[in-house]
Design a protein around this motif. Sequence first.
Motif, short mmCIF file in Angstrom:
data_model
loop_
_atom_site.label_atom_id
_atom_site.label_comp_id
_atom_site.label_asym_id
_atom_site.label_seq_id
_atom_site.Cartn_x
_atom_site.Cartn_y
_atom_site.Cartn_z
N GLY A 11 44.35 45.50 33.14
CA GLY A 11 45.44 46.23 32.48
C GLY A 11 45.01 46.78 31.12
N MET A 12 44.27 46.00 30.36
CA MET A 12 43.80 46.46 29.05
C MET A 12 42.70 47.51 29.20
SD MET A 12 45.74 44.96 27.01
CE MET A 12 44.99 45.47 25.47
N VAL A 13 41.86 47.31 30.23
CA VAL A 13 40.74 48.24 30.43
C VAL A 13 41.25 49.63 30.81
CG1 VAL A 13 38.75 48.74 31.94
CG2 VAL A 13 39.07 46.44 31.00
N ARG A 14 42.35 49.67 31.59
CA ARG A 14 42.85 50.97 32.06
C ARG A 14 43.21 51.91 30.91
NH1 ARG A 14 45.87 47.67 36.17
NH2 ARG A 14 44.31 47.49 37.79
N THR A 33 30.64 53.60 43.75
CA THR A 33 31.12 52.22 43.76
C THR A 33 31.05 51.62 42.35
OG1 THR A 33 30.31 51.97 46.01
CG2 THR A 33 30.75 49.94 44.79
N LEU A 34 29.96 51.87 41.65
CA LEU A 34 29.81 51.36 40.29
C LEU A 34 30.91 51.92 39.38
CD1 LEU A 34 28.26 49.88 38.02
CD2 LEU A 34 26.77 51.87 37.85
N LEU A 35 31.13 53.22 39.47
CA LEU A 35 32.16 53.82 38.60
C LEU A 35 33.57 53.35 38.98
CD1 LEU A 35 31.18 57.46 37.61
CD2 LEU A 35 30.46 55.29 36.68
N ARG A 36 33.80 53.16 40.26
CA ARG A 36 35.14 52.67 40.69
C ARG A 36 35.38 51.25 40.17
NH1 ARG A 36 38.27 55.50 44.21
NH2 ARG A 36 39.31 53.64 44.99
N ILE A 37 34.33 50.45 40.11
CA ILE A 37 34.49 49.09 39.56
C ILE A 37 34.79 49.19 38.05
CG2 ILE A 37 33.25 46.96 38.98
CD1 ILE A 37 31.85 47.22 41.73
N LEU A 38 34.03 50.05 37.36
CA LEU A 38 34.26 50.20 35.92
C LEU A 38 35.66 50.76 35.63
CD1 LEU A 38 30.81 51.66 34.76
CD2 LEU A 38 31.59 49.29 34.63
N ALA A 39 36.16 51.57 36.58
CA ALA A 39 37.50 52.17 36.39
C ALA A 39 38.62 51.25 36.86
CB ALA A 39 37.56 53.50 37.13
#
Lengths: 234, 224
Positions: free
Chosen positions: A70-73, A42-48
Amino acid sequence: MIKVQRLVKRFGYQYALRGVNLEVAAGETLVLFGPNGAGKTTLLRILATLSKPTGGQVYINGYALPRESGMVRRQIGLVTHKTLLYNRLTAVENLRFYGQIYGLTQLDERVKALLARVGLYRRREDQVRTFSRGMVQRLTIARALLHDPPILLLDEPDTGLDPQASDMLLHLLQEIGGARRTIIMTTHNLSRGLAIADKVGILANGKLSCENNSTALSEDTLRSRYQQITSEAA
Amino acid sequence: MSQFIRATYAIFWKALRTEWRSREIFSAMFVFALLAIIIFNFAFDLRVQNIRQVVPGVLWVSITFAGMLGLNRSFTVEKENDTLSGLLLAPVDRSALYFGKMAANFLFILSVAVIIVPLTTVFFNVNLVRADLLLVLLAGTFGFAAVGTLFSAITVNTRAQDILLPILLFPVVLPVIIAAVKLTAGLLEQLAVADLANWWRLLIVYDIIFLVIAFLTFEYIVEE
């Protein structure tokens, strides 16, 4: 740099994350351990950017989530135990497809270079469904690195791999994922995780209970601390 | 904008390439549509005097029910290996995913329709191989694919997607099916263009409205 403050994620009445705080500097590797259901994925999916937080703040290289997803992706490469690859496409076709939806230039050169680096150049025209689990995971890493992201998120990348393939995978990650990338990895394997970590954390019952400099930790200390924290959480 | 078109094309191409290799969607749709036509042929042969009144309904029921099989698979295939997450990780407008998928679904359903039409002509002895009917097929299958792709995305993460999709989709897509059936019947009866203008308007406006709705809402549908 990744900064997470008081991160909460709830599914209905069920809390997956309960106020997680963490900070990972640029170029650092954080390895998260924790039992199944601890909240690692869950933590990694939020960061991703694949899941939205219920509360708290998340900043990735200065961009706030979920507002600037959009910028984070562009900054993120994700490797999970699911491959995110199409079994009916060849290795080249998979990478070309992802390269096209990322809008990458000089795609053919990038794809060839990456396939060579993960040792799949000779199998580039074979469909993914004919690959072994280890080969698929190497292609998964190539997919995640295709857009040269400064941050790598690795969610149990060694799941389903035999010890030899796991070692090769970690070696590959250190070699080509390495130095200049910020990495957060989750794993159940304490010794392998500790080998590549700059920092370690133990996530249990949605709380990040421990975050230490890994050089100060022996595997035995980590193991006993892991058992203590997870049994308390249970 | 060019990146949006590139991504849409890549998703469309990927769908065609994977379908060409697996033939999962097209073959299931085609076999279902063929069987439906054969069953309707035997069922109505004994009872219906004026076959021209029945054929438009038979044709569109076969196309839409067969299309439902394809729509069900459209997003389900993205659950294998969690490739849907792979698509959502890309820094591109979510509606590119919709338009790429919709274009592929449209092509699959239209291909089945184009094969089924001459077969229906043979089974029912009514000439459906006509240019004006091709326009109805184009507009009807386009509307069905536009609405169906949106609802396929809505139901993909539900536990009973196979059941839920037709239950949710058919009431919404009903105007498209009714307009397509009425237009097919009207053309077979050789009605004047003016007599069919309202059905054409309904079909085209519905196609456009759902494209716009999908463009505006798809981001919220595919995100958690």
